[in-house]
Design an enzyme around this catalytic site. Structure first.
Site, PDB file in Angstrom:
ATOM      1  CE  LYS A  88       8.965 -14.404  87.475  1.00 38.57           C
ATOM      2  NZ  LYS A  88       7.989 -15.070  87.799  1.00 38.57           N
TER       3      LYS A  88
ATOM      4  CD  GLU B 266      22.578 -15.591  88.900  1.00 40.34           C
ATOM      5  OE1 GLU B 266      21.838 -15.229  89.505  1.00 40.34           O
ATOM      6  OE2 GLU B 266      22.670 -16.666  88.103  1.00 40.34           O
ATOM      7  CG  ASP B 267      19.216 -15.752  92.200  1.00 39.04           C
ATOM      8  OD1 ASP B 267      20.232 -16.191  91.540  1.00 39.04           O
ATOM      9  OD2 ASP B 267      18.270 -16.280  92.631  1.00 39.04           O
TER      10      ASP B 267
ATOM     11  CG  ASP C 296      23.010 -25.227  93.130  1.00 43.44           C
ATOM     12  OD1 ASP C 296      23.973 -26.005  93.584  1.00 43.44           O
ATOM     13  OD2 ASP C 296      21.737 -25.684  93.090  1.00 43.44           O
TER      14      ASP C 296
ATOM     15  CE  LYS D 250      21.757 -23.716  96.998  1.00 42.01           C
ATOM     16  NZ  LYS D 250      20.724 -24.451  96.216  1.00 42.01           N
TER      17      LYS D 250
ATOM     18  CG  PHE E  64      15.896 -25.296  97.344  1.00 38.48           C
ATOM     19  CD1 PHE E  64      16.634 -25.181  96.220  1.00 38.48           C
ATOM     20  CD2 PHE E  64      14.688 -24.109  97.672  1.00 38.48           C
ATOM     21  CE1 PHE E  64      16.102 -24.502  94.951  1.00 38.48           C
ATOM     22  CE2 PHE E  64      14.176 -23.591  96.387  1.00 38.48           C
ATOM     23  CZ  PHE E  64      14.810 -23.621  95.467  1.00 38.48           C
ATOM     24  CB  VAL E  65      18.642 -20.697 100.887  1.00 37.22           C
ATOM     25  CG1 VAL E  65      19.454 -21.428 101.729  1.00 37.22           C
ATOM     26  CG2 VAL E  65      19.275 -20.347  99.607  1.00 37.22           C
TER      27      VAL E  65
ATOM     28  NE  ARG F  64      10.211 -15.047  92.781  1.00 32.52           N
ATOM     29  CZ  ARG F  64      11.195 -15.686  92.042  1.00 32.52           C
ATOM     30  NH1 ARG F  64      12.287 -15.417  92.345  1.00 32.52           N
ATOM     31  NH2 ARG F  64      10.870 -16.536  90.882  1.00 32.52           N
TER      32      ARG F  64
HETATM   33  P1  IMP Z   1      22.864 -23.060  88.748  1.00 28.37           P
HETATM   34  O1  IMP Z   1      22.710 -22.859  87.239  1.00 28.37           O
HETATM   35  O2  IMP Z   1      22.853 -24.338  89.248  1.00 28.37           O
HETATM   36  O3  IMP Z   1      24.142 -22.420  89.417  1.00 28.37           O
HETATM   37  O4  IMP Z   1      21.572 -22.321  89.533  1.00 28.37           O
HETATM   38  C1  IMP Z   1      21.346 -21.141  89.424  1.00 28.37           C
HETATM   39  C2  IMP Z   1      20.147 -20.686  89.677  1.00 28.37           C
HETATM   40  O5  IMP Z   1      19.004 -21.677  90.086  1.00 28.37           O
HETATM   41  C3  IMP Z   1      20.032 -19.329  90.650  1.00 28.37           C
HETATM   42  O6  IMP Z   1      19.940 -17.889  89.578  1.00 28.37           O
HETATM   43  C4  IMP Z   1      18.546 -19.723  90.895  1.00 28.37           C
HETATM   44  O7  IMP Z   1      17.689 -18.953  90.298  1.00 28.37           O
HETATM   45  C5  IMP Z   1      18.228 -21.029  91.172  1.00 28.37           C
HETATM   46  N1  IMP Z   1      18.626 -21.578  92.429  1.00 28.37           N
HETATM   47  C6  IMP Z   1      19.717 -22.259  92.723  1.00 28.37           C
HETATM   48  N2  IMP Z   1      19.948 -22.663  94.275  1.00 28.37           N
HETATM   49  C7  IMP Z   1      18.612 -22.057  94.504  1.00 28.37           C
HETATM   50  C8  IMP Z   1      18.172 -21.972  95.970  1.00 28.37           C
HETATM   51  O8  IMP Z   1      18.840 -22.728  96.881  1.00 28.37           O
HETATM   52  N3  IMP Z   1      16.930 -21.323  96.168  1.00 28.37           N
HETATM   53  C9  IMP Z   1      16.469 -20.832  95.045  1.00 28.37           C
HETATM   54  N4  IMP Z   1      16.765 -20.727  93.804  1.00 28.37           N
HETATM   55  C10 IMP Z   1      17.835 -21.533  93.592  1.00 28.37           C
HETATM   56 MG    MG Z   2      14.948 -19.137  90.848  1.00 27.50          MG
END
Ligand code: IMP
Ligand code: MG
Length: 197
Positions: free
Chosen positions: A59, A115-116, A119, A147, A168-169, A181
């Site tokens: 989302k 993508e939002d 990480d 990040k 964490f944001v 959100r």
């Molecule tokens: P990754 O697979 O570790 O890169 O994580 C990606 C997904 O985790 C993102 O699409 C977000 O939905 C969620 N996510 C990662 N870091 C944050 C954060 O700081 N705040 C909120 N959601 C996050």
């Molecule tokens: Mg999320």
């Protein structure tokens, strides 16, 4: 006080605890607006003469997707996927589950994944492999936030909004356990344990 139809909604701050757990601003609403417009202009130039398919990752990307699509001056189409990689924890599990698949056929399409936040990059590298297998003409990624120093493998991120410290944001689509959100800026989550309600 009762609201009449057509009245502007009260500011979110007036709701009890609407902002509990919200820490300092990392990216302001104004910075978001400017950067999204700039990304839209670059994407418009890069995809000139084509009709890209924007694939939003739900989302978290819903708000960014909505603003970015309006900043692109091309006949775009939009579609959404929902993936789950976190459950309700604030650290990645590394396990990606497709909760909602795409409706569109990707064959021969110019696909831009929206993508939002990146990480660890595990979600995105999984999605890239999954989408490439569907035969798009091209596949690129536009991530609002990255990040710093967290990615476990090199990722090809063609468009990036902001590189931010590894905290964490929340806000502008990003949640802490489904909350926050609807903040119009990106904030640090002040107390990650406060998201477990
Ligand atoms: P990754 O697979 O570790 O890169 O994580 C990606 C997904 O985790 C993102 O699409 C977000 O939905 C969620 N996510 C990662 N870091 C944050 C954060 O700081 N705040 C909120 N959601 C996050
Ligand atoms: Mg999320």
């Amino acid at each position: 006080m009762t609201a009449a139809p057509g009245d502007a909604p009260p500011p979110v701050e007036t709701f009890p605890n609407a902002r509990s757990g919200v820490g300092p601003v990392v990216v302001s609403a104004e910075e978001l607006r400017e950067r999204v417009l700039a990304l839209g202009a670059v994407i418009t130039a890069d995809y000139e003469g084509r009709a890209p398919l924007l694939v939003g990752v739900l989302k978290g990307a819903y708000m960014f997707m909505s603003d970015l699509a309006r900043a692109i001056r091309l006949p775009v189409e939009v579609d959404f996927m929902a993936v789950s990689s976190y459950g309700s924890a604030t650290r990645t599990s590394g396990i990606v589950r497709i909760v909602k698949d795409l409706d569109a056929d990707l064959t021969g399409r110019h696909v831009l994944v929206v993508e939002d936040i990146v990480d660890s990059g595990l979600t995105l590298s999984y999605l890239q492999r999954y989408l490439m297998a569907r035969g798009p003409a091209s596949l690129a990624v536009c991530a609002l936030l990255v990040k710093e120093g967290q990615q476990r493998a090199p990722l090809d991120l063609r468009y990036v909004g902001f590189r931010i410290p590894a905290e964490f944001v929340v806000g502008y689509g990003l949640d802490a356990d489904e909350r926050l959100r609807n903040l119009d800026a990106i904030h640090v989550l002040a107390d990650p344990s406060s998201s477990a309600s």
